[in-house]
Design a protein around this motif. Structure first.
Motif, PDB file in Angstrom:
ATOM      1  N   HIS A 187       2.714 -15.687  -9.782  1.00 57.00           N
ATOM      2  CA  HIS A 187       1.805 -15.970  -8.662  1.00 57.00           C
ATOM      3  C   HIS A 187       2.558 -15.886  -7.330  1.00 57.00           C
ATOM      4  N   ASP A 222       2.054 -16.228  -3.187  1.00 54.90           N
ATOM      5  CA  ASP A 222       1.169 -16.790  -2.165  1.00 54.90           C
ATOM      6  C   ASP A 222       1.460 -16.166  -0.803  1.00 54.90           C
ATOM      7  N   HIS A 276      -2.159 -14.113  -4.281  1.00 55.52           N
ATOM      8  CA  HIS A 276      -3.161 -15.000  -3.685  1.00 55.52           C
ATOM      9  C   HIS A 276      -3.088 -14.831  -2.169  1.00 55.52           C
ATOM     10  N   MET A 324      -3.949 -15.757   1.284  1.00 50.98           N
ATOM     11  CA  MET A 324      -4.493 -16.805   2.153  1.00 50.98           C
ATOM     12  C   MET A 324      -4.403 -16.295   3.584  1.00 50.98           C
ATOM     13  N   ASP A 376      -5.465 -23.553  -9.203  1.00 51.55           N
ATOM     14  CA  ASP A 376      -4.246 -23.517  -8.379  1.00 51.55           C
ATOM     15  C   ASP A 376      -4.150 -24.774  -7.515  1.00 51.55           C
TER      16      ASP A 376
HETATM   17 ZN    ZN Z   1      -1.749 -19.862  -4.782  1.00 52.18          ZN
END
Ligand code: ZN
Ligand code: DX5
Length: 214
Positions: free
Chosen positions: A31, A33, A64, A66, A173
């Motif tokens: 994962h 971010d 992911h 953001m 998450d």
């Molecule tokens: Zn995340």
């Protein structure tokens, strides 16, 4: 259980070694971010790091986003080697178009919901996505406390997926550890992201093994 260890909790000077540890563990994904300091009040890694991680990784990258305007980064992220692109529902004005673009680029499309966004907002897109990521903390930081409302929310998502005939996986998450992970497994989660619980442990691969066994 598919485990997706989050690199956010790593010492970035040691990133190569952390990726090697994950490669040799029972993790199913890695994962990553990406934060822009606008959609969330923090800034983390960007494309050059993801590209280097992808070269070293033996597991698919679960990225992911953001950021605002994630649709602007679809081909760039694919070219970096990402396998899954997670975009926030709250960041996409034209979510359907963005999901199509992600799939057309050859990645799996995942949609992420903030803790305050209800599952019913996905009713008309659930059959077009490969995965739904429920945030169990407010996004932006590792090491936060799990929000308990995620458990009933996960059950509502499970029901939406079942009644619509979607094949979407459910990923969670934020604040995932062995205790919250067990409750999430019982409620029907398919993928658990874990940052702090894995990387602050003396034996990270053992925590990954225990989460994978849930
Ligand atoms: Zn995340
Ligand atoms: C937070 C990130 C998470 C974070 C989770 O905004 O999306 O992936 O790394 O960290 P923990 O598992 O420590 O809550």
């Amino acid at each position: 259980m598919i485990v997706s260890p989050s690199l956010l909790s790593a010492d970035f000077c040691e990133l190569g070694r952390v990726v090697d540890m994950i490669n040799n563990s029972e993790a199913g994904l890695i994962h990553c971010d990406v934060m822009d300091g606008v959609f969330v009040p923090n800034i983390s890694m960007g494309f050059p790091i993801i590209e280097s991680v992808a070269r070293r990784a033996a597991k698919p990258l679960d990225v992911h986003m953001m950021t605002v305007d994630p649709q602007n980064y679809v081909t760039r992220l694919r070219d970096c080697g990402a396998a899954i692109m997670n975009v926030h529902y709250e960041a996409c004005t034209h979510l359907h178009r963005t999901v199509q673009a992600i799939r057309q680029a050859g990645m799996k499309a995942a949609v992420t919901l903030n803790p305050a966004t209800p599952v019913c907002m996905l009713q008309d897109i659930i059959c077009d996505v490969d995965m739904v990521l429920l945030m169990s903390v407010n996004p932006g930081f590792g090491g936060q406390k799990f929000i308990e409302n995620t458990l009933p929310k996960l059950k509502r998502l499970k029901a939406l997926i079942a009644e619509s005939g979607s094949n979407a996986l459910i990923e969670i998450d934020g604040g995932v550890n062995l205790q919250t992970g067990a409750a999430l497994a019982a409620a029907g989660a398919d993928v658990l992201v874990a940052g702090n619980a894995v990387l602050s442990a003396p034996e990270p691969a053992e925590v990954i093994r225990a989460l994978a066994a849930l």
